[in-house]
Design a protein around this motif. Structure first.
Motif, PDB file in Angstrom:
ATOM      1  N   ALA A   1      -5.870   9.112  95.346  1.00 13.89           N
ATOM      2  CA  ALA A   1      -7.049   8.289  95.594  1.00 13.89           C
ATOM      3  C   ALA A   1      -6.870   7.384  96.802  1.00 13.89           C
ATOM      4  O   ALA A   1      -7.833   7.107  97.513  1.00 13.89           O
ATOM      5  CB  ALA A   1      -7.368   7.465  94.345  1.00 13.89           C
ATOM      6  N   ARG A   2      -5.664   6.902  97.049  1.00 15.10           N
ATOM      7  CA  ARG A   2      -5.448   5.984  98.173  1.00 15.10           C
ATOM      8  C   ARG A   2      -5.345   6.725  99.496  1.00 15.10           C
ATOM      9  O   ARG A   2      -5.415   6.113 100.555  1.00 15.10           O
ATOM     10  CB  ARG A   2      -4.172   5.160  97.958  1.00 15.10           C
TER      11      ARG A   2
ATOM     12  N   SER B   1     -11.247  -0.444 104.154  1.00 10.15           N
ATOM     13  CA  SER B   1     -12.200  -1.518 104.433  1.00 10.15           C
ATOM     14  C   SER B   1     -12.228  -1.750 105.936  1.00 10.15           C
ATOM     15  O   SER B   1     -11.213  -1.587 106.619  1.00 10.15           O
ATOM     16  CB  SER B   1     -11.786  -2.808 103.713  1.00 10.15           C
ATOM     17  N   VAL B   2     -13.411  -2.092 106.421  1.00  9.80           N
ATOM     18  CA  VAL B   2     -13.576  -2.547 107.804  1.00  9.80           C
ATOM     19  C   VAL B   2     -14.400  -3.824 107.759  1.00  9.80           C
ATOM     20  O   VAL B   2     -15.458  -3.867 107.119  1.00  9.80           O
ATOM     21  CB  VAL B   2     -14.274  -1.486 108.675  1.00  9.80           C
ATOM     22  N   ARG B   3     -13.894  -4.866 108.403  1.00 14.89           N
ATOM     23  CA  ARG B   3     -14.563  -6.161 108.310  1.00 14.89           C
ATOM     24  C   ARG B   3     -14.518  -6.885 109.651  1.00 14.89           C
ATOM     25  O   ARG B   3     -13.677  -6.597 110.506  1.00 14.89           O
ATOM     26  CB  ARG B   3     -13.931  -7.011 107.216  1.00 14.89           C
TER      27      ARG B   3
ATOM     28  N   LEU C   1     -13.085 -10.108 115.996  1.00 17.74           N
ATOM     29  CA  LEU C   1     -12.370  -8.851 115.783  1.00 17.74           C
ATOM     30  C   LEU C   1     -13.054  -7.987 114.731  1.00 17.74           C
ATOM     31  O   LEU C   1     -13.698  -8.497 113.809  1.00 17.74           O
ATOM     32  CB  LEU C   1     -10.944  -9.118 115.303  1.00 17.74           C
ATOM     33  N   ARG C   2     -12.860  -6.667 114.885  1.00 18.24           N
ATOM     34  CA  ARG C   2     -13.083  -5.739 113.781  1.00 18.24           C
ATOM     35  C   ARG C   2     -11.704  -5.373 113.243  1.00 18.24           C
ATOM     36  O   ARG C   2     -10.849  -4.874 113.977  1.00 18.24           O
ATOM     37  CB  ARG C   2     -13.817  -4.475 114.223  1.00 18.24           C
ATOM     38  N   ILE C   3     -11.495  -5.635 111.984  1.00 11.83           N
ATOM     39  CA  ILE C   3     -10.207  -5.407 111.353  1.00 11.83           C
ATOM     40  C   ILE C   3     -10.340  -4.277 110.331  1.00 11.83           C
ATOM     41  O   ILE C   3     -11.238  -4.295 109.476  1.00 11.83           O
ATOM     42  CB  ILE C   3      -9.695  -6.688 110.656  1.00 11.83           C
ATOM     43  N   GLY C   4      -9.465  -3.302 110.443  1.00 15.06           N
ATOM     44  CA  GLY C   4      -9.395  -2.243 109.459  1.00 15.06           C
ATOM     45  C   GLY C   4      -8.283  -2.535 108.468  1.00 15.06           C
ATOM     46  O   GLY C   4      -7.210  -3.009 108.851  1.00 15.06           O
ATOM     47  N   VAL C   5      -8.545  -2.282 107.207  1.00 18.03           N
ATOM     48  CA  VAL C   5      -7.535  -2.440 106.164  1.00 18.03           C
ATOM     49  C   VAL C   5      -7.106  -1.050 105.730  1.00 18.03           C
ATOM     50  O   VAL C   5      -7.952  -0.248 105.269  1.00 18.03           O
ATOM     51  CB  VAL C   5      -8.078  -3.239 104.965  1.00 18.03           C
ATOM     52  N   ALA C   6      -5.820  -0.745 105.898  1.00 22.82           N
ATOM     53  CA  ALA C   6      -5.294   0.577 105.560  1.00 22.82           C
ATOM     54  C   ALA C   6      -4.520   0.508 104.251  1.00 22.82           C
ATOM     55  O   ALA C   6      -3.850  -0.486 103.957  1.00 22.82           O
ATOM     56  CB  ALA C   6      -4.395   1.088 106.680  1.00 22.82           C
ATOM     57  N   ALA C   7      -4.591   1.581 103.486  1.00 28.73           N
ATOM     58  CA  ALA C   7      -4.011   1.618 102.142  1.00 28.73           C
ATOM     59  C   ALA C   7      -2.539   1.997 102.183  1.00 28.73           C
ATOM     60  O   ALA C   7      -2.126   3.081 101.767  1.00 28.73           O
ATOM     61  CB  ALA C   7      -4.787   2.599 101.262  1.00 28.73           C
TER      62      ALA C   7
ATOM     63  N   GLY D   1     -12.419   5.386 105.268  1.00 25.22           N
ATOM     64  CA  GLY D   1     -12.073   6.791 105.125  1.00 25.22           C
ATOM     65  C   GLY D   1     -11.430   7.400 106.341  1.00 25.22           C
ATOM     66  O   GLY D   1     -10.884   8.519 106.272  1.00 25.22           O
ATOM     67  N   ASP D   2     -11.471   6.693 107.480  1.00 21.49           N
ATOM     68  CA  ASP D   2     -10.856   7.246 108.690  1.00 21.49           C
ATOM     69  C   ASP D   2      -9.336   7.305 108.546  1.00 21.49           C
ATOM     70  O   ASP D   2      -8.722   6.445 107.911  1.00 21.49           O
ATOM     71  CB  ASP D   2     -11.222   6.394 109.905  1.00 21.49           C
ATOM     72  N   PRO D   3      -8.705   8.323 109.163  1.00 17.48           N
ATOM     73  CA  PRO D   3      -7.256   8.510 109.005  1.00 17.48           C
ATOM     74  C   PRO D   3      -6.446   7.521 109.823  1.00 17.48           C
ATOM     75  O   PRO D   3      -6.807   7.155 110.942  1.00 17.48           O
ATOM     76  CB  PRO D   3      -7.042   9.938 109.493  1.00 17.48           C
TER      77      PRO D   3
END
Length: 366
Positions: free
Chosen positions: A2-3, A242-244, A264-270, A318-320
């Motif tokens: 799932a992650r 997440s993107v915030r 900033l646009r910050i991406g949160v990666a799992a 969902g982006d890699p």
């Protein structure tokens, strides 16, 4: 999954890297070092690609047992030998070759009366001062090992401390001290590890020991594996969850370490230190998002890492995300952390899903 956090192991790439090592080794035979679960890549999944090696080497009896489950006959070398005399029974039962590096080990063998493998390895301390017989004890140890029943060959070996620094004077000194200590003694020589295989032609003797090179990683700081024609075997990846938007002046993550100098646009990666991605990875360390380079922004937490998505206005959940491997050398990531790639590969945890690209002979040759 799932992650979306996984380590992809390219087993055919391992086979091709091993062939590259054989090409470099010339007439020397190749020891494939697969300790620490094949440097974190997974011994069982890597095993089908290791058939070109002349011998496999491990650090512990448990690692040797794992190989014996896969193949009861392939030659296996126990690099640190036994820790007690009682372990000699397991060495004999498993049919292992072993390194003898101390007077205590030699005495245990002599007292045991056991028949060991026909080939035994004598380690000599040429200056690293970790394991090995002193230079002035090499001849005595060689004679005693040669007299053991069933021993037909003694391999003379040493380990180089600074071979990953091509201009370090200690390497030439160690080679000379070793050569002087074993001059005239019967048996093959083994000096070169992965680094020396690349930097010291005079260390390529009868055997070479290759570890990290097999997995597409260079031990030389300014010569990444790709520049040597090697292919990464492990690619550690995940996805954005997440993107915030973070306004200028606000901080990101634990300890408020990173403060945004602009909106900033910050991406949160799992992925996080619970998966083996180091907590102390610094701001600015590289990652790939959608195949493009981005930078870590903020302290790594147990399950997540935050990434500056500058230049990717369309990046989305969902982006890699690639932490190292295909497209991003683990050597570079290790350099950003001030460590070595060995550590990163070995620290990936069981929480990460492993998936292998299977070994097929046609794929290995392509």
């Amino acid at each position: 999954m799932a992650r979306g956090t996984e380590a992809v192991i390219d087993v055919p790439a391992l086979a091709r890297n091993l062939q590259k090592v054989r090409d470099w080794a010339g007439d020397a035979r190749v020891v494939a070092v697969v300790k620490a679960d094949a440097y974190g890549h997974g011994l069982e999944r890597c095993f089908p690609a290791l058939g070109q090696a002349d011998l496999l080497a491990v650090a512990t009896l448990d690692e040797a047992r794992a190989i014996r489950v896969l193949d009861p006959r392939i030659p296996v070398l126990l690099l640190e030998g036994v820790l007690t005399g009682d372990e000699l029974a397991a060495v004999e039962e498993l049919g292992l070759e072993m390194v003898v590096h101390s007077p205590e080990q030699l005495e245990w063998i002599e007292r045991s009366g056991r028949t060991l493998a026909p080939r035994i390895w004598l380690k000599i301390d040429s200056g690293m001062h970790r394991l090995g017989f002193a230079l002035d004890r090499a001849r005595e140890a060689h004679a005693r090992l040669s007299d053991l029943p069933g021993v037909h060959e003694v391999v003379l070996m040493t380990h180089l401390a600074c071979a990953d620094e091509p201009d370090h004077p200690m390497t030439a000194r160690q080679i000379q001290l070793f050569d002087d200590a074993v001059e005239g003694l019967a048996g093959p020589r083994c000096i070169a590890n992965s680094a020396a295989l690349l930097t010291r032609h005079d260390a390529r003797r009868d055997w070479v020991r290759a570890g990290l090179l097999l997995f597409g990683v260079s031990p030389i700081a300014d010569r990444p594996g790709a520049s040597l024609g090697l292919e990464p075997v492990m690619t550690l990846s995940t996805q954005l969850i997440s993107v915030r938007h973070v306004p200028a002046g606000d901080s990101i993550g634990y300890g408020a370490r990173y403060v945004a100098e602009r909106d900033l646009r910050i991406g949160v990666a799992a992925i996080g230190y619970g998966d083996g991605y180091p907590r102390n990875m610094p701001d600015g360390a590289p990652v790939l998002v959608n195949g493009r380079r981005q930078r870590i922004a903020g302290r790594v937490s147990m399950d997540m890492v935050t990434i500056d998505l500058d230049g990717q206005p369309d990046a989305a959940v969902g982006d890699p995300v690639v932490l190292w491997g295909e497209g991003l050398p683990v050597e570079e990531v290790a350099g950003a952390l001030g460590t070595i790639p060995y550590e990163l590969a070995c620290r990936v945890t069981r929480r990460v899903r492993y998936r292998e690209i299977p070994y097929l002979r046609s794929a290995a040759r392509s």
